[in-house]
Design an enzyme around this catalytic site. Structure first.
Site, PDB file in Angstrom:
ATOM      1  N   GLY A  71       0.829  -1.209   0.000  1.00 48.46           N
ATOM      2  CA  GLY A  71       0.000   0.000   0.000  1.00 48.46           C
ATOM      3  C   GLY A  71       0.853   1.244   0.000  1.00 48.46           C
ATOM      4  O   GLY A  71       2.050   1.177  -0.253  1.00 48.46           O
ATOM      5  N   ASN A  72       0.226   2.374   0.252  1.00 48.17           N
ATOM      6  CA  ASN A  72       0.979   3.629   0.324  1.00 48.17           C
ATOM      7  C   ASN A  72       0.345   4.520   1.378  1.00 48.17           C
ATOM      8  O   ASN A  72      -0.703   4.182   1.941  1.00 48.17           O
ATOM      9  CB  ASN A  72       1.014   4.300  -1.046  1.00 48.17           C
ATOM     10  N   ARG A  73       0.964   5.667   1.635  1.00 50.91           N
ATOM     11  CA  ARG A  73       0.546   6.491   2.767  1.00 50.91           C
ATOM     12  C   ARG A  73      -0.544   7.506   2.428  1.00 50.91           C
ATOM     13  O   ARG A  73      -0.847   8.368   3.250  1.00 50.91           O
ATOM     14  CB  ARG A  73       1.771   7.210   3.339  1.00 50.91           C
TER      15      ARG A  73
END
Ligand code: CTP
Length: 399
Positions: free
Chosen positions: A201-203
């Site tokens: 995922g990412n932030r």
């Protein structure tokens, strides 16, 4: 415009006299509907004098003209100021035991409330739940402000100043510059499952995309917000009758939702952070050290959603992409943005610098908007809502 001003029983009612004057001076036809309690603070002759209309609190007056529903039907805007905790609870429950209650139930006009109460009453979960219910129904809330309250206390609960309420009313009455347009905005970040407990995922928090959806709705657009893993807290900013929210998880789901929505929209804004790769296989069982498989997860590239939307665009459709970069300097950032805009075939590319401490998860942002021939057509910084405003203005200029 035909405006009904509902006044409920709080000391801030004296400030509403000035609000009514501002509205009538602005050329509006104002009918005041006080509750019986409100008249203990400011008397009926005052309301009749400032509004230049007869005033009553009862559903039993003027029955021949079915005043109890006629006022709500004719209103183009209803303002409730001050709105006490009790009157907010009554609105949330849909009670109609006086003229203001029936007027509010009989209207399809936008409703604006300006709460005023003691800080404790404002913070009470009951009041907060009632306000959330009203917001869900599309009611606009202005204030309360933080400041001095009756009895020498202070805190959130003070009614917003009449000028601010009049301004919010004006914004609701004037058609926005995006009215009549259908837009789709993506927000958040995709998650590509590895096994039942892990993902790539990412932030991205989804704050900027959600702010873009909220701003578009406030400016009159019909909005689809495709939200990839956006928390309920962040999504709360997109509670608006003109916003439909579609929740997705993975890049493939996001791609499908965007393709479906883009088929009937005028503008596509792709603010979500999409995982460039996904695991080739997703394990149904948790990968463990003894079973292995975690160190060498095989990845496959996800299709470029926005590039595909740009290739298959409807005539006249505007497509906007985003890029979050970690450049050496601004020149490199703009260079990358120009290349990306060309490669993806989009009309505008909004670029922002991200780092460990900026961009993602923050409430602030700073962007450059790159348009045709790589020109910087807008820059904006500040709250994500302010940045959203500047981005829509840049998009609007293209049409
Ligand atoms: N995007 C997309 N589909 C993907 C990847 C990205 O639609 N599979 C969109 C993003 O939503 C964003 C824009 O493309 O609007 C730029 O995303 P970015 O990740 O910066 O683009 P990449 O092409 O992956 O560029 P990079 O080489 O920097 O990874």
């Amino acid at each position: 415009m035909n405006i009904v001003v509902g006044v409920t029983g709080g000391i801030a009612a004296y400030k509403t006299v000035h609000l009514v004057r501002l509205l009538t001076k602005g050329g509006h036809d104002v009918t005041v509907v006080p509750t019986d309690d409100a008249l203990r603070f400011v008397g009926l002759p005052t309301w009749e004098a400032v509004s230049r209309h007869p005033v009553t609190t009862s559903v039993h007056d003027d029955v021949a003209r079915v005043r109890h529903v006629a006022l709500g039907q004719a209103a183009e805007l209803i303002i409730v100021a001050p709105a006490t905790a009790n009157s907010i609870a009554k609105m949330a429950a849909g009670l109609a035991d006086d003229l203001l209650g029936t007027t509010l139930l009989a209207t399809e006009a936008p409703v604006l409330v300006a709460p005023a109460m003691h800080a404790e009453m404002w913070r009470h979960p009951a009041t907060q739940a009632n306000i959330a219910t009203l917001r869900d129904r599309g009611v606009q809330v202005v204030g309360p402000a933080d400041g001095e309250l009756a009895g020498g206390d202070s805190g959130p609960g003070r009614m917003s100043e009449p000028e601010e309420i009049a301004q919010a009313a004006q914004a609701l009455l004037s058609p926005g510059d995006l009215s009549g347009l259908r837009v789709v905005v993506s927000a958040g970040g995709t998650r590509e499952p590895i096994d039942p407990v892990r993902f790539l995922g990412n932030r991205s928090s989804g704050r900027q995309g959600t702010a873009l959806a909220a701003e578009a709705a406030a400016r009159g657009a019909a909005v689809t917000l495709v939200a990839a893993n956006v928390s309920g807290d962040v999504l709360a900013a997109a509670r608006h009758p003109s916003i439909r929210i579609v929740k997705v998880g993975t890049a493939q789901e996001l791609g499908q939702a965007m393709t479906d929505a883009a088929a009937s929209t005028d503008i596509v804004v792709m603010a979500a952070a999409v995982a460039d790769y996904r695991p080739v296989t997703t394990s149904d069982r948790k990968l463990t050290k003894d079973v292995g498989g975690l160190a060498g997860i095989e990845l496959i590239e996800n299709p470029d959603i926005v590039a595909a939307l740009a290739r298959g665009r409807r005539p006249g459709q505007i497509i906007v992409a985003f890029a979050a970069e970690t450049p050496e300097d601004q020149a490199e950032m703009l260079e990358r943005a120009r290349g990306k805009r060309e490669r993806k075939g989009v009309d505008l590319l909004v670029v922002n610098e991200v780092g460990w401490d900026r961009g993602f998860e923050s409430t602030q942002n700073a962007v450059h908007v790159v348009g045709a021939e790589g020109a910087v057509v807008a820059t904006a910084s500040g709250s994500k809502a302010a940045v959203a405003g500047a981005i829509w203005t840049a998009i609007r200029r293209l049409r």
